[in-house]
Design a protein around this motif. Sequence first.
Motif, PDB file in Angstrom:
ATOM      1  N   GLY A 129     -69.572  13.388 -54.572  1.00 11.79           N
ATOM      2  CA  GLY A 129     -70.563  13.330 -55.650  1.00 11.79           C
ATOM      3  C   GLY A 129     -71.542  12.186 -55.483  1.00 11.79           C
ATOM      4  O   GLY A 129     -72.654  12.219 -56.018  1.00 11.79           O
ATOM      5  N   MET A 130     -71.157  11.160 -54.720  1.00 12.24           N
ATOM      6  CA  MET A 130     -72.044  10.025 -54.449  1.00 12.24           C
ATOM      7  C   MET A 130     -72.842  10.227 -53.162  1.00 12.24           C
ATOM      8  O   MET A 130     -73.552   9.310 -52.724  1.00 12.24           O
ATOM      9  N   GLY A 131     -72.705  11.394 -52.526  1.00 14.82           N
ATOM     10  CA  GLY A 131     -73.506  11.694 -51.340  1.00 14.82           C
ATOM     11  C   GLY A 131     -72.834  11.433 -50.018  1.00 14.82           C
ATOM     12  O   GLY A 131     -73.496  11.439 -48.976  1.00 14.82           O
ATOM     13  N   TYR A 132     -71.526  11.229 -50.017  1.00 11.40           N
ATOM     14  CA  TYR A 132     -70.803  10.955 -48.771  1.00 11.40           C
ATOM     15  C   TYR A 132     -70.346  12.251 -48.105  1.00 11.40           C
ATOM     16  O   TYR A 132     -70.083  13.258 -48.773  1.00 11.40           O
ATOM     17  N   THR A 133     -70.250  12.199 -46.790  1.00 13.21           N
ATOM     18  CA  THR A 133     -69.766  13.314 -45.976  1.00 13.21           C
ATOM     19  C   THR A 133     -68.334  13.024 -45.528  1.00 13.21           C
ATOM     20  O   THR A 133     -68.027  11.893 -45.160  1.00 13.21           O
ATOM     21  N   VAL A 134     -67.481  14.039 -45.545  1.00 15.05           N
ATOM     22  CA  VAL A 134     -66.092  13.863 -45.119  1.00 15.05           C
ATOM     23  C   VAL A 134     -66.006  14.051 -43.610  1.00 15.05           C
ATOM     24  O   VAL A 134     -66.541  15.011 -43.055  1.00 15.05           O
ATOM     25  N   ALA A 135     -65.326  13.117 -42.941  1.00 12.10           N
ATOM     26  CA  ALA A 135     -65.152  13.188 -41.486  1.00 12.10           C
ATOM     27  C   ALA A 135     -63.672  13.022 -41.153  1.00 12.10           C
ATOM     28  O   ALA A 135     -62.898  12.467 -41.927  1.00 12.10           O
ATOM     29  N   SER A 136     -63.302  13.509 -39.980  1.00 14.69           N
ATOM     30  CA  SER A 136     -61.909  13.392 -39.531  1.00 14.69           C
ATOM     31  C   SER A 136     -61.884  13.073 -38.044  1.00 14.69           C
ATOM     32  O   SER A 136     -62.880  13.256 -37.334  1.00 14.69           O
ATOM     33  N   ALA A 196     -63.548   8.909 -44.642  1.00 11.38           N
ATOM     34  CA  ALA A 196     -62.556   9.430 -43.691  1.00 11.38           C
ATOM     35  C   ALA A 196     -61.138   9.275 -44.247  1.00 11.38           C
ATOM     36  O   ALA A 196     -60.595   8.165 -44.240  1.00 11.38           O
ATOM     37  N   PRO A 197     -60.549  10.356 -44.738  1.00 12.19           N
ATOM     38  CA  PRO A 197     -59.144  10.300 -45.167  1.00 12.19           C
ATOM     39  C   PRO A 197     -58.228  10.724 -44.022  1.00 12.19           C
ATOM     40  O   PRO A 197     -58.641  11.443 -43.110  1.00 12.19           O
ATOM     41  N   GLY A 198     -56.972  10.282 -44.050  1.00 10.05           N
ATOM     42  CA  GLY A 198     -56.059  10.744 -43.016  1.00 10.05           C
ATOM     43  C   GLY A 198     -54.769   9.952 -42.944  1.00 10.05           C
ATOM     44  O   GLY A 198     -54.588   8.924 -43.613  1.00 10.05           O
ATOM     45  N   ARG A 199     -53.880  10.445 -42.095  1.00  6.19           N
ATOM     46  CA  ARG A 199     -52.566   9.835 -41.896  1.00  6.19           C
ATOM     47  C   ARG A 199     -52.666   8.719 -40.855  1.00  6.19           C
ATOM     48  O   ARG A 199     -53.341   8.873 -39.835  1.00  6.19           O
ATOM     49  N   VAL A 200     -51.977   7.613 -41.118  1.00  9.34           N
ATOM     50  CA  VAL A 200     -51.982   6.472 -40.194  1.00  9.34           C
ATOM     51  C   VAL A 200     -50.543   5.973 -40.004  1.00  9.34           C
ATOM     52  O   VAL A 200     -49.641   6.322 -40.757  1.00  9.34           O
ATOM     53  N   TYR A 201     -50.354   5.120 -38.974  1.00 11.15           N
ATOM     54  CA  TYR A 201     -49.006   4.707 -38.571  1.00 11.15           C
ATOM     55  C   TYR A 201     -48.958   3.210 -38.297  1.00 11.15           C
ATOM     56  O   TYR A 201     -49.840   2.666 -37.638  1.00 11.15           O
ATOM     57  N   ARG A 202     -47.911   2.560 -38.799  1.00  7.75           N
ATOM     58  CA  ARG A 202     -47.695   1.145 -38.511  1.00  7.75           C
ATOM     59  C   ARG A 202     -46.197   0.852 -38.467  1.00  7.75           C
ATOM     60  O   ARG A 202     -45.414   1.472 -39.192  1.00  7.75           O
ATOM     61  N   ARG A 203     -45.820  -0.096 -37.641  1.00  5.80           N
ATOM     62  CA  ARG A 203     -44.409  -0.453 -37.495  1.00  5.80           C
ATOM     63  C   ARG A 203     -43.998  -1.449 -38.575  1.00  5.80           C
ATOM     64  O   ARG A 203     -43.658  -2.591 -38.318  1.00  5.80           O
ATOM     65  N   ASP A 204     -44.041  -0.963 -39.836  1.00  7.82           N
ATOM     66  CA  ASP A 204     -43.637  -1.795 -40.963  1.00  7.82           C
ATOM     67  C   ASP A 204     -42.142  -1.622 -41.237  1.00  7.82           C
ATOM     68  O   ASP A 204     -41.531  -0.628 -40.829  1.00  7.82           O
ATOM     69  N   ASN A 205     -41.587  -2.583 -41.946  1.00  5.11           N
ATOM     70  CA  ASN A 205     -40.233  -2.433 -42.443  1.00  5.11           C
ATOM     71  C   ASN A 205     -40.264  -1.562 -43.686  1.00  5.11           C
ATOM     72  O   ASN A 205     -41.014  -1.834 -44.635  1.00  5.11           O
ATOM     73  N   ILE A 206     -39.475  -0.509 -43.688  1.00  7.32           N
ATOM     74  CA  ILE A 206     -39.501   0.443 -44.794  1.00  7.32           C
ATOM     75  C   ILE A 206     -38.836  -0.162 -46.023  1.00  7.32           C
ATOM     76  O   ILE A 206     -37.693  -0.618 -45.971  1.00  7.32           O
ATOM     77  N   ASP A 207     -39.579  -0.162 -47.130  1.00  6.85           N
ATOM     78  CA  ASP A 207     -39.011  -0.591 -48.411  1.00  6.85           C
ATOM     79  C   ASP A 207     -39.725   0.158 -49.521  1.00  6.85           C
ATOM     80  O   ASP A 207     -40.351   1.190 -49.270  1.00  6.85           O
ATOM     81  N   SER A 208     -39.659  -0.319 -50.733  1.00  8.02           N
ATOM     82  CA  SER A 208     -40.213   0.416 -51.875  1.00  8.02           C
ATOM     83  C   SER A 208     -41.734   0.494 -51.860  1.00  8.02           C
ATOM     84  O   SER A 208     -42.323   1.351 -52.534  1.00  8.02           O
ATOM     85  N   THR A 209     -42.393  -0.362 -51.082  1.00  9.31           N
ATOM     86  CA  THR A 209     -43.862  -0.353 -51.044  1.00  9.31           C
ATOM     87  C   THR A 209     -44.434  -0.171 -49.641  1.00  9.31           C
ATOM     88  O   THR A 209     -45.659  -0.193 -49.475  1.00  9.31           O
ATOM     89  N   HIS A 210     -43.580  -0.016 -48.620  1.00 14.81           N
ATOM     90  CA  HIS A 210     -44.067   0.129 -47.239  1.00 14.81           C
ATOM     91  C   HIS A 210     -43.398   1.316 -46.556  1.00 14.81           C
ATOM     92  O   HIS A 210     -42.227   1.610 -46.797  1.00 14.81           O
ATOM     93  N   ALA A 211     -44.183   1.975 -45.685  1.00 10.69           N
ATOM     94  CA  ALA A 211     -43.674   3.093 -44.892  1.00 10.69           C
ATOM     95  C   ALA A 211     -44.338   3.048 -43.524  1.00 10.69           C
ATOM     96  O   ALA A 211     -45.432   2.487 -43.367  1.00 10.69           O
TER      97      ALA A 211
END
Length: 332
Positions: A129-136, A196-211
């Motif tokens: 609605g603000m004039g942005y284009t979606v990219a992947s 640009a929306p999408g899935r990303v990956y990081r080697r975090d320690n899994i807890d209630s706020t990190h994946a």
Amino acid sequence: MNLPNSLEAQILTLQQEGEKAISSANTLESLEELRINYLGKKGKMAGVLRSMGQLSAEERPKIGSIANLAKETLQAFIDRQRQTLETNKIKAQIESETLDVTMPGIFRPQGKIHPINGMIDRALDIFIGMGYTVASGPEIETDYYNFEALNTPLDHPARDMQDTFYLPDGNLLRTHTSSVQIRYMETEEPPIRVVAPGRVYRRDNIDSTHAVVFHQLELLAIDEGLTFGDLKGTIKVFLQAIFGDLPIRFRASYFPFTEPSAEVDLQWNGRWLEVMGCGMVHPNMLKAVGYDQDIYTGFAAGFGIERFAMVLHQLDDIRRVYASDLRFLKQF
């Protein structure tokens, strides 16, 4: 001398036999077999009539008339039985395909949008609605697009914050969707406004706020004369559309691909909550894609989809959105 009477008897016997058989036929296929068997060129009736050659000229018309009448009678029986069978077939088909509208329907529960997908859709609606284009872009990235083109060379300490999963061929699983911005700028000329929306990956320690696997949405605007004021205005409009008219503050921060950079906080339930990062596009990024740094400026921002969903839905553990627990998902 008895040949005519014998032929007449055979013809009448075949007629009676045929009438009985035809009346008993219960399929169109068997009826066609009977027609061929009695009236075909090599059928029973034709076999009997071959003996007419032994008749005198006076006897042939009489026997011929009897034979024609018998064939016409059998054909009439066949036509009548065919019509009956076709009618019954249609009736049976209608009965088998009839829908009883008074019967209760079969219940199939309606599917619902997953909270992650719902959050992405909601954010995209605002930015479009603000004039942005979606990219992947690809989730498997090169080091260049994920780090180097984003002003993060091999020895840069910021890489430690985004340690990721590396593949045997030297590529890696992207740590952010900023790589999509580089790819988009390489093929498009300013002015650009892209999200640009999408899935990303990081080697975090899994807890209630990190994946180790989560979702991001990043925006980028490049044009002549863009300022930090434009960035603040864009973020304010977006956050107010999501959370309502709440206090927002910008804190100085650091990202290798923006200068100056800031963290964005939102006052939520009486406390300040960090919700996204942003900044003006670093000149080195513009240089990497061939944009004239003396003409164009730009701003960028990004946030974690899961964080927004957890705040809006008051979730206490990020792992809940990945567990596929219907007891949890049915709430949305």
